[in-house]
Design a protein around this motif. Sequence first.
Motif: not given
Length: 848
Positions: A789-813
Amino acid sequence: MRAQEITFLKLVQGDKQFQVPLYQRTYSWGREQLQRLWEDVGELVEQHLAGEAAAPHFLGSVVLAPGQIQAGGVQRWLVVDGQQRLTTLMLAFTALRDHLKETGDARGVDRVHRQILVNEFHEGADHYRLLPTQADREAYTACVQSRAEAGGSDNIGAAYRFFRGALAEGHEAGDERWTATVETVLKDLLSIVEITAESGDNVYRIFESINNTGVGLSQSDLLRNYVFMLLPKRGERIYQELWLPMQQSLGPKNLELLVWLDLVVRGHYKTKQSEIYREQQKRLQPLAGDEDALQHEIEQLAERAGRFLRIVEPAREPSPALRAVLERLASWGGQTHYPLALHLLDLLAAGRTTPDDAAQALGYVESYLVRRLICQTPTTGLNRIFMEAPKELETDRPAAEAVRRFLSGRRRRWPGDEELREAIRTKPFYWSGRPPQRSYILRRLEESYRPSEPVDFAKASLSVEHVLPQRPAPAWFDLLSEETEPSQTPQELHDLLVHTLGNLTLTGDNGKLSNHPFERKQQILDSSALRMNLEIASAQRWGKAEILARADRLSERAVELWPGPIGGVKPTGEESPGWAELRAALVAMPSGTWTTYGDVAELIGSHPVAVGAYLGGNSTVIGAYRVLTSEGKISPSFRWAEGDDRQPPQELLTSEGVRFDTWGRAHRSQRLTAAELATLLGKDVAQPAAHDPLPEGEDAAAAERFRTQLQEHWPDAHPGVMGVLDFWRRQGGYVNYGRHEETSCFPMLDAGTIRSPHLLWPVAIYPVSGTVEVVFQHLKSRTPFDDTEQRRELLNRLNKIDGIDLPEAKLELRPSFPVTVLAEHGDEICEVLDWFVGVAALDLARRD
């Protein structure tokens, strides 16, 4: 509280629900724990199929406290302790149900679903027999409901995918009774102690008392206490003369290992290390009252300890030949060979073999391990093979011959010469085994040149170098374009060649060599003390032809260094290990991802056409629809098996979360590369040195190189990146740099104490390629970001920024975004970094 031993089926049956309280952490079992459980299940399945009496396997305890009961509702139980094994078994049953569906067993599907997974006549949350903590609930219910997103990137999804793959492989190798026997074992032969608290008991206190115990006695401690309890007259003398010296020379861990090995070489090869005390107690109990016999047993163990010390510290071995091979096996690492090595030293002590014969036998062990690694033979069952060896070796022939005959058995998979040659040409050796093992093989190949002034490898600081670089400059692609096949790009040819053994060497100049043109690398390699580097430097160019020619030359050396099995011909009709690895890789893919035929070919050392042909003829392979063309399109030749009523592949991928453009191309960010597939398979995918921060703090020279490279390649991004790094320093962090030609940058945070160092870094910045990697793969093993959940939260916060599109499926990569985002949205990046520092600080306060 009351306790009873119970089967899993009896534990979960009835209108009941097991709720995981919010104060418990999320599901955290990884591949290692899952593999261990599956090996135990596999042993019980084999025993059952062989008609042997299989004693239930004890899994541990589950502590339950009664929850609220509503009229007409289910009986709720709070899972105070044991949620990891309870959740794991439920996920195993969801995978079993879906496996039964794949095999067409509709009654089996219905049976497992109703008996284990759900309360059939209840709806909503009451429908589920297990209700995990809220953070895991969505992922778990997706698996139970067989939704498209089942098998995501979190630990719940990974466990589900693990069991899907294990069941598919077992079904492939087993007979028609195999799947039914797995169901029987999971239901009736896994034993759990159910501990039930009374109403009104303080469940929080119970949880704390269970999870805050002191250090328990080891198995060897328990055995020592038991043995000396049986020696009331001689105990003190025997302890001083025999046990204490043995304990001091070996140390606690090796003593425990010896006590286990003592059982294995006696023929008790199925004994687990957790069962040492019980098995040794059972063996010694008939000697109670006979102090002479017990003293003799301890004397034998002490003598065996001396032999075991020669295995872990080969310098103690007096025979030069035997010492040399023991040193090589120690350099190889691991404990796999210990049972057989100890057995051979036992034979030597008994006068039943000679040092040279024992050395030759262990040479075959080295060859067996090396050839399997080069050929990327799955390691499943490897430990068991060596544990069986002492009991199974033929005794009417020399030890070396007996070992070679034993390891040459068909099911023991010792690759022959032709398979070895092909693997050296095609397999991505750089992803085989562990880094020290890869370096060991290259070192042995270098030593085979028998130079007049050999390199002192103990003192030399050498690392593995790619001659054709991992990140080549355009000139390299111009060279490769001359050798591509029809419809093959230079990048695809590069990917098939770059990690093969023919392209790898050892060097102390890794940073200097970098991705320079071959002419510059020639100059550096020509001054090397290694013969293999001088040979590379003598080439006129370095492309496909040269890499394959060198692979062939190395193959001849490998065949001579590491002799093969008796016969040495691969049995007709035996499947290539690569196809098993392909199936494992596709199962390991989280929902919402895709890959290409070229990526899979690179992973298994094949060719995209061969991969396409295999999947075309085996469309029932789990996840086959996730393999697309290099453009990200569904292959025109892909077909479901006849009678399969699933959605068209693109619709199915879309339902899982894969995005397609109007031309039917899958989104590139959701593609898994060969390296990412290898990571998901648990391979030790060595990153270039640029991916690792230097051990020191901020280095002025490295900082200047980073700034210069960033200014040269991304001048518009330079001020923004520097501003973000300055903000990081003001938050208490510091900046570190990589040691490679492209000087990477790491915003570091020391979130530990003097006693317990704990370094974190959220991203890695690359100033030449212009990418920012989010290092989820690194964070996954460090608190608090080991929580999905903490990694997912980091991903979601970054993905709110224009130009960042990190897939949730790569939470281990290690997904990435452009460095220009740091310049264009610096304030928003700083907000995310501020949150990151705050989460780490809270975790440190909790640990203190």
